[in-house]
Design a protein around this motif. Sequence first.
Motif, PDB file in Angstrom:
ATOM      1  N   ASP A   1      35.450  45.373  40.758  1.00  0.00           N
ATOM      2  CA  ASP A   1      33.844  44.854  41.113  1.00  0.00           C
ATOM      3  C   ASP A   1      33.103  45.586  42.227  1.00  0.00           C
ATOM      4  OD1 ASP A   1      35.347  44.037  43.419  1.00  0.00           O
ATOM      5  OD2 ASP A   1      34.717  41.763  43.067  1.00  0.00           O
TER       6      ASP A   1
ATOM      7  N   TRP B   1      35.008  49.718  36.319  1.00  0.00           N
ATOM      8  CA  TRP B   1      33.859  48.792  36.984  1.00  0.00           C
ATOM      9  C   TRP B   1      33.522  47.676  36.056  1.00  0.00           C
ATOM     10  CZ3 TRP B   1      30.831  50.844  41.588  1.00  0.00           C
ATOM     11  CH2 TRP B   1      30.536  50.098  42.299  1.00  0.00           C
TER      12      TRP B   1
ATOM     13  N   SER C   1      32.927  44.003  36.727  1.00  0.00           N
ATOM     14  CA  SER C   1      32.070  42.923  37.160  1.00  0.00           C
ATOM     15  C   SER C   1      31.098  43.249  38.539  1.00  0.00           C
ATOM     16  CB  SER C   1      32.968  41.679  37.375  1.00  0.00           C
ATOM     17  OG  SER C   1      33.848  41.804  38.334  1.00  0.00           O
ATOM     18  N   ASN C   2      30.275  42.361  38.760  1.00  0.00           N
ATOM     19  CA  ASN C   2      29.281  42.639  39.823  1.00  0.00           C
ATOM     20  C   ASN C   2      28.779  44.322  39.590  1.00  0.00           C
ATOM     21  OD1 ASN C   2      29.416  40.341  41.051  1.00  0.00           O
ATOM     22  ND2 ASN C   2      31.097  41.242  42.515  1.00  0.00           N
TER      23      ASN C   2
END
Length: 316
Positions: free
Chosen positions: A253, A280, A282-283
Motif C-alpha cells: 500500500d 501496489w 491498496s491506497n
Amino acid sequence: MNNARAATAIDERGRSRRDVSDVFDVSDARDVAILAGTSFKHQHLSAILADGLTRGFFEVHAENYMGAGGPPHRALSAIREHYPLSVHGVCMSIGGPDALDTKHLERFRDLVARYEPALVSEHLAWSSHGGAFFNDLLPLPYTEETLQRVCEHIAQVQDAIKRPILLENPSTYVAFASSTMSETDFIRAVTRRTGCGLLLDLNNVFVSAVNHGFSPEAYLAEFPLERVGEMHLAGHDEQRDDENAPLLIDSHDRAVAEPVWDLYRSVVSRIGVRPTLIEWDSNLPDWPVLRAQALAAQRIMEEPTHLFAEEVSDAA
C-alpha cells in the motif's frame, strides 16, 4: 515462453518424472526479461493507454478475471493489445492439506489459454481447508509431508496449463516448531522435484527477516537464485508487536522501501536482470507515481554492471 508440457507424475519419494524440456528455464521469459512492470488496476487504464510504460508489462491476479466476460475482460484485453502480461494466482492453496479445487484450476487454465501470458505464478502458501476459504496467504510447516503435497499440487497445476509456473516465496509472521528444514532448502527441493521456477519477492524476504530476526542477505545466500524467473518489489507497513518488537506487514500500500531496493540491486548484480514487478494493491496512487516506481526498477536493471551480470549468466 516455453510451453513444454509440465509433468504431473510424482514418484514415491516425491520427485517428478519428467524430461529436461519440462523444466522452467529463465530464458523462457526472455520476451519480458529486461522489463519492469506494475500491477494493473482498472482505474489506471486510461492513463496507461495515454502515457504507459514504453518498455513494460502488467500483472493481474487471476481470480479477478475468472468470469466469462464483462468490463474486467474488456479492460484486460485493451492492455494485452499493447503489453505482455503476467498472471499471478492468489487462491490456489498450493500448500493446503486438501486436494486442489478442480473447478478453480479449470478457470485458471482457461485464463492462461485466453491471454497467453509471458509469466504464470502462484504462492507457497495455503488459503482453504475443509471447504472454508480464508482471505489470506497462510504459512505452512516445512516438512517432508508438506513437501510431497506441495510438489503434487504444483505438478497438477503445471499439467493443467501445459507449462511450468513460478512459485513465490512467502512473507510470514509465525514459524512452525514442527519444521524439519529451512525455507530455502524447502523451496530448492520443490524446484528440483517439479521443475518449476521461482518468483523472488524481495519485500517478502525483508518482511520475514525483520519479523523472525534473521539476515535477509543470509537468506538470499541460501536461496536458489538460479531458478528465479521474476522478481516482485512492494511496500510494507511498519508496526510493533505486543512486546514492542518491530513487526512488518506485507501491505502493498505504499512505495518500495529503500532496504528492499538495496536487496534488489544486490540480487541483480549477482544474477543479472529478471522481469521485475512493482506490487501496489491498496491506497492506490495516481498512475504517474506507480509508473515512477517501475521506471526506478528499470534504471537499476539497465546499469551496465547489471547487464554485464546477465551476460555472464547467459555464458554460464
